[in-house]
Motif scaffolding. Structure first.
Motif, mmCIF file in Angstrom:
data_model
loop_
_atom_site.group_PDB
_atom_site.id
_atom_site.type_symbol
_atom_site.label_atom_id
_atom_site.label_comp_id
_atom_site.label_asym_id
_atom_site.label_seq_id
_atom_site.Cartn_x
_atom_site.Cartn_y
_atom_site.Cartn_z
ATOM 1 N N UNK A 141 42.900 43.944 48.983
ATOM 2 C CA UNK A 141 41.649 43.301 49.380
ATOM 3 C C UNK A 141 41.637 43.143 50.888
ATOM 4 N N UNK A 142 40.442 43.003 51.436
ATOM 5 C CA UNK A 142 40.269 42.799 52.870
ATOM 6 C C UNK A 142 40.213 41.313 53.163
ATOM 7 N N UNK A 143 41.006 40.844 54.092
ATOM 8 C CA UNK A 143 40.954 39.419 54.426
ATOM 9 C C UNK A 143 39.615 39.053 55.068
ATOM 10 N N UNK A 144 39.191 37.845 54.834
ATOM 11 C CA UNK A 144 37.984 37.243 55.416
ATOM 12 C C UNK A 144 36.679 37.743 54.786
ATOM 13 N N UNK A 145 36.644 38.920 54.186
ATOM 14 C CA UNK A 145 35.405 39.418 53.602
ATOM 15 C C UNK A 145 35.479 39.530 52.088
ATOM 16 N N UNK A 146 36.678 39.606 51.526
ATOM 17 C CA UNK A 146 36.852 39.723 50.080
ATOM 18 C C UNK A 146 37.325 38.394 49.498
ATOM 19 N N UNK A 147 36.758 38.049 48.367
ATOM 20 C CA UNK A 147 37.168 36.860 47.620
ATOM 21 C C UNK A 147 37.568 37.299 46.226
ATOM 22 N N UNK A 148 38.749 36.882 45.795
ATOM 23 C CA UNK A 148 39.258 37.262 44.477
ATOM 24 C C UNK A 148 39.273 36.038 43.573
ATOM 25 N N UNK A 149 38.716 36.216 42.392
ATOM 26 C CA UNK A 149 38.681 35.154 41.376
ATOM 27 C C UNK A 149 39.411 35.672 40.150
ATOM 28 N N UNK A 150 40.477 34.992 39.756
ATOM 29 C CA UNK A 150 41.260 35.394 38.595
ATOM 30 C C UNK A 150 40.756 34.641 37.359
ATOM 31 N N UNK A 151 40.552 35.397 36.283
ATOM 32 C CA UNK A 151 40.063 34.835 35.024
ATOM 33 C C UNK A 151 41.134 35.025 33.959
ATOM 34 N N UNK A 152 41.509 33.941 33.310
ATOM 35 C CA UNK A 152 42.517 33.975 32.253
ATOM 36 C C UNK A 152 41.863 34.386 30.940
ATOM 37 N N UNK A 153 42.410 35.433 30.300
ATOM 38 C CA UNK A 153 41.846 35.943 29.048
ATOM 39 C C UNK A 153 42.518 35.362 27.811
ATOM 40 N N UNK A 154 43.506 34.506 27.990
ATOM 41 C CA UNK A 154 44.194 33.936 26.840
ATOM 42 C C UNK A 154 43.325 32.887 26.140
ATOM 43 N N UNK A 155 43.647 32.666 24.879
ATOM 44 C CA UNK A 155 42.898 31.680 24.102
ATOM 45 C C UNK A 155 43.212 30.274 24.614
ATOM 46 N N UNK A 156 42.160 29.529 24.909
ATOM 47 C CA UNK A 156 42.298 28.155 25.389
ATOM 48 C C UNK A 156 41.825 27.195 24.300
ATOM 49 N N UNK A 157 42.463 26.043 24.239
ATOM 50 C CA UNK A 157 42.106 25.026 23.248
ATOM 51 C C UNK A 157 41.732 23.739 23.968
ATOM 52 N N UNK A 158 40.829 22.996 23.370
ATOM 53 C CA UNK A 158 40.477 21.679 23.889
ATOM 54 C C UNK A 158 40.002 20.815 22.737
ATOM 55 N N UNK A 159 40.214 19.528 22.893
ATOM 56 C CA UNK A 159 39.814 18.556 21.877
ATOM 57 C C UNK A 159 38.400 18.070 22.164
ATOM 58 N N UNK A 160 37.613 18.001 21.118
ATOM 59 C CA UNK A 160 36.289 17.391 21.221
ATOM 60 C C UNK A 160 36.464 15.896 21.028
ATOM 61 N N UNK A 161 36.083 15.075 21.996
ATOM 62 C CA UNK A 161 36.272 13.619 21.853
ATOM 63 C C UNK A 161 35.563 13.093 20.608
ATOM 64 N N UNK A 162 36.067 11.987 20.046
ATOM 65 C CA UNK A 162 35.411 11.422 18.852
ATOM 66 C C UNK A 162 33.941 11.116 19.111
ATOM 67 N N UNK A 163 33.096 11.583 18.200
ATOM 68 C CA UNK A 163 31.657 11.424 18.317
ATOM 69 C C UNK A 163 31.163 10.460 17.244
#
Length: 302
Positions: A103-125
């Motif tokens: 990548x070129x410094x100062x002009x390129x921005x890299x964003x890494x995206x995780x493809x693994x399965x993520x888990x989260x709890x839904x708070x009690x409703x």
């Protein structure tokens, strides 16, 4: 990089035939962040100022070589994909990875995206069911990113957005169910919630793989009333069973009495059997055996 395509009339041997049917020429612009058009230049549409910045970045890389490699070489893991933006535009070819990338410094921005399965709890409703019972329900959601480009360009935080959507979906779905359905049909509710979430998160590049209902909490007053109802039901069944047992036992006793009445020796055998059972126990019971004949003499007078 967003690409612009213009659909226009093309010249071909049937142009004369087409002219007989007048049509309106429409220019359509299609935005496709994940386009794989490799013929498009990565610097197309950045303007003169953008070209100047790109050239300046190349010059800086050459001047500071090999120290510039620390900023120019990026590593993307096997479970990740990199979305590279040059002056705010996504580079053609879609997400990159896995491997090494320049990548070129100062002009390129890299964003890494995780493809693994993520888990989260839904708070009690706190949910009011269809039969006007307040319950508290929580769940767990399993999701993963299947399109890194869309997940970067269409939503700011995919996991937070999915979590908020899961909360509202859980409340909406449980509001149409009764308490009995919530307690007995958890799997059906989880499948319905998964389909609803999958449809909502598809424009974000997120796939909801699984939803599980963890716990259903009832108010203390409702728990006490349900426990009292269950206890009363158990006591009623116990009384019915005891009554049926006594009825069957009385029938058996009547049959036994009829048999003994038909055979006088049977009463003598029963008498001896009772003596045997009493003598087997270690107690201080004193027994005075009376001959059965005396009972027979007394029986006619009675």
């Amino acid at each position: 990089m967003a690409t612009a395509s213009s659909f226009k009339d093309e010249t071909h041997p049937f142009a004369a035939e087409r002219s007989a049917h007048p049509t309106a020429t429409t220019s359509v612009r299609i935005a496709n962040p994940g386009s794989d058009d490799h013929r498009q230049s990565p610097n197309e549409g950045i303007g003169a100022c953008g070209w100047a910045l790109v050239i300046l970045s190349y010059v800086l890389v050459v001047i500071t070589f090999p120290f510039s490699l620390c900023l120019c070489i990026k590593v993307v893991q096997e479970y990740e994909r990199a979305v590279i933006l040059r002056l705010g535009r996504i580079l053609p070819g879609g997400a990159k990875g896995p491997g090494l990338f320049f990548i070129l410094p100062c002009v390129d921005t890299i964003i890494k995206v995780d493809l693994r399965t993520a888990t989260f709890n839904v708070p009690p409703q706190e949910v009011l069911t269809r039969d006007s019972v307040t319950v508290s329900v929580d769940a767990v959601v399993y999701s993963r990113v299947f399109n890194p480009i869309i997940s970067v360009t269409n939503v700011k935080n995919t996991q937070y957005a999915t979590q908020l959507l899961a909360q509202t979906s859980l409340r909406n779905i449980l509001g149409t169910k009764t308490l009995q359905e919530i307690l007995s049909d958890r799997e059906t509710i989880a499948n319905s919630m998964q389909v609803h979430l999958d449809e909502g998160t598809d424009p974000w590049g997120v796939k909801v793989e699984r939803v599980e209902i963890k716990d259903v909490r009832l108010p203390q007053s409702m728990q006490r009333s349900m426990a009292a109802e269950a206890e009363a039901s158990r006591e009623a069944r116990a009384k019915v069973i005891a009554a049926e047992g006594e009825q069957k036992a009385s029938r058996q006793l009547k049959e036994a009495a009829d048999v003994i009445a038909e055979s006088p020796i049977a009463l003598q055998l029963r008498y001896l059997q009772t003596l045997t059972q009493i003598s087997a126990e270690k107690n201080s019971t004193i027994i005075f055996p009376i001959p059965i004949e005396l009972l027979n003499l007394v029986k006619p007078r009675v």
